[in-house]
Design a protein around this motif. Structure first.
Motif, PDB file in Angstrom:
ATOM      1  N   TRP A   1       0.811  -1.214   0.000  1.00  0.00           N
ATOM      2  CA  TRP A   1       0.000   0.000   0.000  1.00  0.00           C
ATOM      3  C   TRP A   1       0.846   1.267   0.000  1.00  0.00           C
ATOM      4  CZ3 TRP A   1      -4.808  -0.589  -1.407  1.00  0.00           C
ATOM      5  CH2 TRP A   1      -5.380  -1.853  -1.290  1.00  0.00           C
ATOM      6  N   HIS A   2       0.176   2.411   0.130  1.00  0.00           N
ATOM      7  CA  HIS A   2       0.723   3.758  -0.007  1.00  0.00           C
ATOM      8  C   HIS A   2       2.002   3.989   0.800  1.00  0.00           C
ATOM      9  CE1 HIS A   2      -3.628   3.815  -0.430  1.00  0.00           C
ATOM     10  NE2 HIS A   2      -3.551   4.910  -1.152  1.00  0.00           N
ATOM     11  N   PHE A   3       2.962   4.637   0.175  1.00  0.00           N
ATOM     12  CA  PHE A   3       4.167   5.175   0.816  1.00  0.00           C
ATOM     13  C   PHE A   3       5.058   4.137   1.502  1.00  0.00           C
ATOM     14  CE2 PHE A   3       0.776   8.448   1.123  1.00  0.00           C
ATOM     15  CZ  PHE A   3       1.255   9.274   0.118  1.00  0.00           C
ATOM     16  N   SER A   4       4.910   2.871   1.157  1.00  0.00           N
ATOM     17  CA  SER A   4       5.771   1.840   1.736  1.00  0.00           C
ATOM     18  C   SER A   4       7.066   1.731   0.946  1.00  0.00           C
ATOM     19  CB  SER A   4       5.035   0.502   1.759  1.00  0.00           C
ATOM     20  OG  SER A   4       3.993   0.559   2.706  1.00  0.00           O
ATOM     21  N   HIS A   5       8.123   1.251   1.614  1.00  0.00           N
ATOM     22  CA  HIS A   5       9.424   1.088   0.961  1.00  0.00           C
ATOM     23  C   HIS A   5       9.908  -0.337   1.210  1.00  0.00           C
ATOM     24  CE1 HIS A   5      13.812   2.682   0.393  1.00  0.00           C
ATOM     25  NE2 HIS A   5      13.474   1.772  -0.493  1.00  0.00           N
ATOM     26  N   ILE A   6      10.055  -1.083   0.130  1.00  0.00           N
ATOM     27  CA  ILE A   6      10.566  -2.449   0.173  1.00  0.00           C
ATOM     28  C   ILE A   6      11.997  -2.381  -0.354  1.00  0.00           C
ATOM     29  CG2 ILE A   6      10.170  -4.846  -0.465  1.00  0.00           C
ATOM     30  CD1 ILE A   6       7.808  -3.443   1.055  1.00  0.00           C
TER      31      ILE A   6
ATOM     32  N   GLN B   1       0.127   0.696   4.754  1.00  0.00           N
ATOM     33  CA  GLN B   1       0.620   2.017   4.388  1.00  0.00           C
ATOM     34  C   GLN B   1       1.806   2.420   5.255  1.00  0.00           C
ATOM     35  OE1 GLN B   1      -2.403   5.081   3.819  1.00  0.00           O
ATOM     36  NE2 GLN B   1      -1.241   6.395   5.190  1.00  0.00           N
ATOM     37  N   ASN B   2       2.800   3.040   4.632  1.00  0.00           N
ATOM     38  CA  ASN B   2       3.953   3.611   5.327  1.00  0.00           C
ATOM     39  C   ASN B   2       4.768   2.554   6.087  1.00  0.00           C
ATOM     40  OD1 ASN B   2       5.535   5.910   5.925  1.00  0.00           O
ATOM     41  ND2 ASN B   2       4.633   6.019   7.959  1.00  0.00           N
ATOM     42  N   VAL B   3       4.988   1.411   5.452  1.00  0.00           N
ATOM     43  CA  VAL B   3       5.776   0.326   6.038  1.00  0.00           C
ATOM     44  C   VAL B   3       7.160   0.329   5.411  1.00  0.00           C
ATOM     45  CG1 VAL B   3       5.985  -2.205   6.168  1.00  0.00           C
ATOM     46  CG2 VAL B   3       3.768  -1.102   6.567  1.00  0.00           C
ATOM     47  N   VAL B   4       8.187   0.076   6.229  1.00  0.00           N
ATOM     48  CA  VAL B   4       9.553  -0.067   5.731  1.00  0.00           C
ATOM     49  C   VAL B   4       9.991  -1.507   5.963  1.00  0.00           C
ATOM     50  CG1 VAL B   4      11.962   0.646   6.014  1.00  0.00           C
ATOM     51  CG2 VAL B   4      10.134   2.337   6.189  1.00  0.00           C
ATOM     52  N   VAL B   5      10.424  -2.166   4.880  1.00  0.00           N
ATOM     53  CA  VAL B   5      10.973  -3.522   4.957  1.00  0.00           C
ATOM     54  C   VAL B   5      12.437  -3.408   4.545  1.00  0.00           C
ATOM     55  CG1 VAL B   5      10.806  -5.886   4.124  1.00  0.00           C
ATOM     56  CG2 VAL B   5       8.717  -4.539   4.445  1.00  0.00           C
ATOM     57  N   SER B   6      13.337  -3.593   5.505  1.00  0.00           N
ATOM     58  CA  SER B   6      14.770  -3.375   5.289  1.00  0.00           C
ATOM     59  C   SER B   6      15.429  -4.546   4.561  1.00  0.00           C
ATOM     60  CB  SER B   6      15.464  -3.158   6.630  1.00  0.00           C
ATOM     61  OG  SER B   6      14.980  -1.998   7.250  1.00  0.00           O
TER      62      SER B   6
ATOM     63  N   GLN C   1       1.931   0.404  13.901  1.00  0.00           N
ATOM     64  CA  GLN C   1       2.926   1.256  14.551  1.00  0.00           C
ATOM     65  C   GLN C   1       3.925   0.478  15.404  1.00  0.00           C
ATOM     66  OE1 GLN C   1       0.630   4.351  16.467  1.00  0.00           O
ATOM     67  NE2 GLN C   1      -0.237   4.982  14.531  1.00  0.00           N
ATOM     68  N   TRP C   2       4.308  -0.699  14.959  1.00  0.00           N
ATOM     69  CA  TRP C   2       5.338  -1.497  15.622  1.00  0.00           C
ATOM     70  C   TRP C   2       6.653  -1.336  14.883  1.00  0.00           C
ATOM     71  CZ3 TRP C   2       4.225  -7.097  17.519  1.00  0.00           C
ATOM     72  CH2 TRP C   2       3.216  -7.084  18.473  1.00  0.00           C
TER      73      TRP C   2
ATOM     74  N   ASN D   1      -0.302  -0.692   9.186  1.00  0.00           N
ATOM     75  CA  ASN D   1       0.275   0.603   8.832  1.00  0.00           C
ATOM     76  C   ASN D   1       1.361   1.053   9.806  1.00  0.00           C
ATOM     77  OD1 ASN D   1      -1.686   0.626   6.841  1.00  0.00           O
ATOM     78  ND2 ASN D   1      -3.039   1.987   7.964  1.00  0.00           N
ATOM     79  N   ASN D   2       2.328   1.796   9.270  1.00  0.00           N
ATOM     80  CA  ASN D   2       3.373   2.463  10.058  1.00  0.00           C
ATOM     81  C   ASN D   2       4.266   1.501  10.831  1.00  0.00           C
ATOM     82  OD1 ASN D   2       2.364   5.119   9.345  1.00  0.00           O
ATOM     83  ND2 ASN D   2       0.661   4.650  10.721  1.00  0.00           N
ATOM     84  N   VAL D   3       4.665   0.429  10.193  1.00  0.00           N
ATOM     85  CA  VAL D   3       5.534  -0.573  10.808  1.00  0.00           C
ATOM     86  C   VAL D   3       6.900  -0.528  10.125  1.00  0.00           C
ATOM     87  CG1 VAL D   3       5.893  -3.061  11.152  1.00  0.00           C
ATOM     88  CG2 VAL D   3       3.619  -2.065  11.482  1.00  0.00           C
ATOM     89  N   SER D   4       7.969  -0.634  10.924  1.00  0.00           N
ATOM     90  CA  SER D   4       9.326  -0.744  10.393  1.00  0.00           C
ATOM     91  C   SER D   4       9.870  -2.120  10.749  1.00  0.00           C
ATOM     92  CB  SER D   4      10.235   0.332  10.996  1.00  0.00           C
ATOM     93  OG  SER D   4       9.796   1.614  10.612  1.00  0.00           O
TER      94      SER D   4
END
Length: 94
Positions: free
Chosen positions: A28-33, A47-52, A84-85, A65-68
């Motif tokens: 979804w929106h604004f996520s970075h894989i 939305q807004n998830v970062v997968v390193s 948000q975790w 949403n909002n998970v790193s």
């Protein structure tokens, strides 16, 4: 050879080269894989998830949403993350 994308990603999502993303996964929106991460089939990345780099997510994983998720984390099939975790590997026992 033409590569067919078997997952869906919102136009604002950033998908780095070198990722493995399974069939039926939605991003979804604004996520970075990031490069080198692996996401299984039929996952839902909010939305807004970062997968390193180096993260491995199994099949049918739901990340709210909002998970790193930081490098080295491995999530089994059917894992569910609350919103948000942040998930990381710690060298200090908790």
């Amino acid at each position: 050879m033409i590569m067919v994308k078997e997952y869906s990603a919102h136009e604002t999502a950033v998908i780095d080269e070198g990722c493995k993303i399974g069939k039926g996964t939605k991003i979804w929106h604004f996520s970075h894989i990031m490069n080198g991460s692996e996401i299984g089939e039929n996952c839902n990345i909010g939305q807004n998830v970062v997968v390193s780099p180096g993260v491995k997510l199994g099949r049918n994983v739901k990340v709210q949403n909002n998970v790193s998720i930081y490098s080295g984390v491995i999530c089994d099939d059917m894992y569910f993350s609350d919103p948000q975790w942040y998930l990381q590997i710690s060298s200090i026992p908790q």
